[in-house]
Design an enzyme around this catalytic site. Structure first.
Site, PDB file in Angstrom:
ATOM      1  N   ALA A   9       0.795  -1.233   0.000  1.00 25.81           N
ATOM      2  CA  ALA A   9       0.000   0.000   0.000  1.00 25.81           C
ATOM      3  C   ALA A   9       0.825   1.279   0.000  1.00 25.81           C
ATOM      4  CB  ALA A   9      -0.947  -0.002   1.205  1.00 25.81           C
ATOM      5  N   LEU A  13       0.976   2.187  -7.050  1.00 22.33           N
ATOM      6  CA  LEU A  13      -0.282   1.547  -7.455  1.00 22.33           C
ATOM      7  C   LEU A  13      -1.141   1.195  -6.243  1.00 22.33           C
ATOM      8  CD1 LEU A  13      -2.173   0.396  -9.502  1.00 22.33           C
ATOM      9  CD2 LEU A  13      -0.778  -1.679  -9.611  1.00 22.33           C
ATOM     10  N   ARG A  85       8.803  -2.390 -13.215  1.00 21.67           N
ATOM     11  CA  ARG A  85       9.881  -2.351 -14.212  1.00 21.67           C
ATOM     12  C   ARG A  85      10.244  -0.907 -14.529  1.00 21.67           C
ATOM     13  NH1 ARG A  85       7.411  -3.460 -20.210  1.00 21.67           N
ATOM     14  NH2 ARG A  85       5.292  -2.776 -19.779  1.00 21.67           N
ATOM     15  N   ARG A  91       8.478  -7.084 -18.317  1.00 25.95           N
ATOM     16  CA  ARG A  91       7.916  -7.498 -17.019  1.00 25.95           C
ATOM     17  C   ARG A  91       8.581  -8.786 -16.521  1.00 25.95           C
ATOM     18  NH1 ARG A  91       3.396  -6.161 -20.253  1.00 25.95           N
ATOM     19  NH2 ARG A  91       2.289  -4.287 -19.580  1.00 25.95           N
ATOM     20  N   ASN A  98      10.815 -10.565  -7.791  1.00 26.10           N
ATOM     21  CA  ASN A  98       9.476 -10.394  -7.220  1.00 26.10           C
ATOM     22  C   ASN A  98       8.934 -11.701  -6.644  1.00 26.10           C
ATOM     23  OD1 ASN A  98       9.382  -7.671  -7.501  1.00 26.10           O
ATOM     24  ND2 ASN A  98       8.048  -7.643  -9.307  1.00 26.10           N
ATOM     25  N   VAL A 121      -1.341  -8.605  -8.325  1.00 22.02           N
ATOM     26  CA  VAL A 121      -1.137  -7.548  -9.323  1.00 22.02           C
ATOM     27  C   VAL A 121       0.344  -7.413  -9.690  1.00 22.02           C
ATOM     28  CG1 VAL A 121      -1.573  -5.115  -9.871  1.00 22.02           C
ATOM     29  CG2 VAL A 121      -3.132  -6.327  -8.354  1.00 22.02           C
ATOM     30  N   SER A 122       1.227  -7.737  -8.749  1.00 19.55           N
ATOM     31  CA  SER A 122       2.668  -7.569  -8.989  1.00 19.55           C
ATOM     32  C   SER A 122       3.087  -8.327 -10.249  1.00 19.55           C
ATOM     33  CB  SER A 122       3.465  -8.095  -7.790  1.00 19.55           C
ATOM     34  OG  SER A 122       2.877  -7.651  -6.587  1.00 19.55           O
ATOM     35  N   HIS A 178       0.054 -11.477 -19.761  1.00 19.54           N
ATOM     36  CA  HIS A 178       0.024 -10.016 -19.636  1.00 19.54           C
ATOM     37  C   HIS A 178       1.426  -9.555 -20.041  1.00 19.54           C
ATOM     38  CE1 HIS A 178      -0.612  -5.984 -18.286  1.00 19.54           C
ATOM     39  NE2 HIS A 178       0.232  -6.082 -17.278  1.00 19.54           N
TER      40      HIS A 178
END
Ligand SMILES: NC(=O)C1=CN([C@@H]2O[C@H](COP(=O)(O)OP(=O)(O)OC[C@H]3O[C@@H](n4cnc5c(N)ncnc54)[C@H](O)[C@@H]3O)[C@@H](O)[C@H]2O)C=CC1
Ligand SMILES: O=C([O-])CC(=O)C(=O)O
Length: 314
Positions: A9, A13, A85, A91, A98, A121-122, A178
């Site tokens: 958080a 993002l 990135r 990515r 990650n 989401v990462s 993605h």
């Protein structure tokens, strides 16, 4: 009413996404989580978001924490923790670093909030979804990723603009990674309920340019303004709303598939899935031969990288 926790958080993002999430009517508690040492930043963000709720005339309890156990009782956990990135990177370049961040987070979520639904989401999001699924010990329907939902929305907006129609008239999907190997499903694209290939203007549609724009959206934004924030932030909020509202929408998210798309799978990747209060279930579909060929390649790529990363994490 529901509690939504955002892990990551303090990032660009995660902090933006907390804003639309706090405004979702089903949400009565938002927990902003971050790493130890970030207590003051989290407290400031929580206070600011509380003020935002006051300004919007809504009552949502906003809290912050750096203690993993506080995610207990969450209905949804959104994970945006990890490196983004930089210009010139793919990515996939973020995968191992990650994955090492996501593994302990997933273990902790599985321990403290085993009944939650996890929205990864990462990046690279398909690989991170698989890491979260493995190390949380949770069910495939509980753990999914933002996948190609945002890519599908980006394409939808380009098509709507080209045909001068409202975005709600356009239905389209991008499946697969993605990333570079994503696959547009023109066979599943309609405008005003009419299959796009049945419209005379389709023959003039600059398909390659459009897909290039979708694929390079993230890198364009990162190059020019540093990070993608509003697009993914609102896409995350749509998914949270869809789950908590038990809306049964079919959205293109990263889910574990095995047999749903012509028996191609055994990996987490973007596919159409039913999203509701119980989580996410991929919808069995049949696609055209050329689309299947491209999807097979995309799955092969992501499955290979995922296996490699999971082996390195052992
Ligand atoms: N799937 C998608 O469509 C999108 C994915 N992303 C991804 O979301 C992630 C976050 O992006 P931004 O917020 O722009 O990055 P950011 O750098 O602003 O924030 C990263 C967050 O991760 C946390 N973090 C970093 N290392 C950590 C660690 N070792 N343990 C726990 N937390 C850690 C930071 O404290 C911070 O809260 C990136 O991986 C990015 O690629 C971003 C936009 C869209
Ligand atoms: O491009 C990035 O790195 C962030 C992202 O995934 C996106 O906005 O599609």
């Amino acid at each position: 009413m529901a509690k939504v926790t955002i892990i990551g958080a303090t990032g660009r993002l995660g902090s933006f996404a907390s804003h639309p999430i706090a405004g979702i009517p089903h949400v009565d508690e938002v927990l902003l989580m971050g790493r130890p040492g970030r207590e003051n930043l989290l407290a400031g963000l929580a206070h600011d978001l509380t003020d935002s709720c006051a300004a919007r005339g809504i009552w949502t309890e906003i809290s912050s924490s750096t203690s993993e156990e506080d995610c207990a009782d969450s209905d949804i956990i959104v994970i945006t923790a990890g490196a983004p990135r930089h210009e010139g990177q793919d990515r996939i370049d973020l995968a191992l670093a990650n994955a090492r961040i996501i593994r302990p987070i997933a273990e902790s979520v599985g321990r403290h909030a085993p009944n939650a639904i996890v929205l990864m989401v990462s990046n690279p999001v398909d690989v991170m979804t698989a890491v979260a699924l493995r190390y949380s010990g949770m069910e495939p329907k509980q753990v999914f990723g933002l996948g190609t939902h945002l890519d599908s929305m980006r394409l939808k907006a380009l098509i709507a603009d080209y045909f001068h129609v409202h975005v709600s008239e356009v239905h389209t999907r991008i499946i697969g990674e993605h990333g570079e190997s994503m696959v547009p499903l023109w066979s599943a694209t309609t405008i005003g309920g009419i299959r796009i290939s049945n419209l005379p203007a389709f023959s003039g549609l600059p398909i390659d340019e459009m897909m290039q724009r979708v694929k390079s959206s993230g890198s364009f934004i990162i190059k020019n303004s540093g990070a993608t924030i509003y697009g993914p932030g609102d896409a995350i909020a749509t998914l949270v709303q869809t789950i908590l509202g038990n809306e049964n929408r079919i959205l293109t998210v990263s889910s574990y598939i095995k047999s749903e798309v012509h028996n191609v799978g055994d990996t987490c990747i973007g596919v159409p899935a039913r999203v509701n209060r119980r989580g996410v279930s991929p919808v069995p579909i049949r696609i055209e031969e050329s689309e299947l060929e491209a999807f097979r390649e995309s799955v092969g790529k992501i499955r290979g990288i995922t296996r490699e990363i999971l082996e390195k994490l052992e």
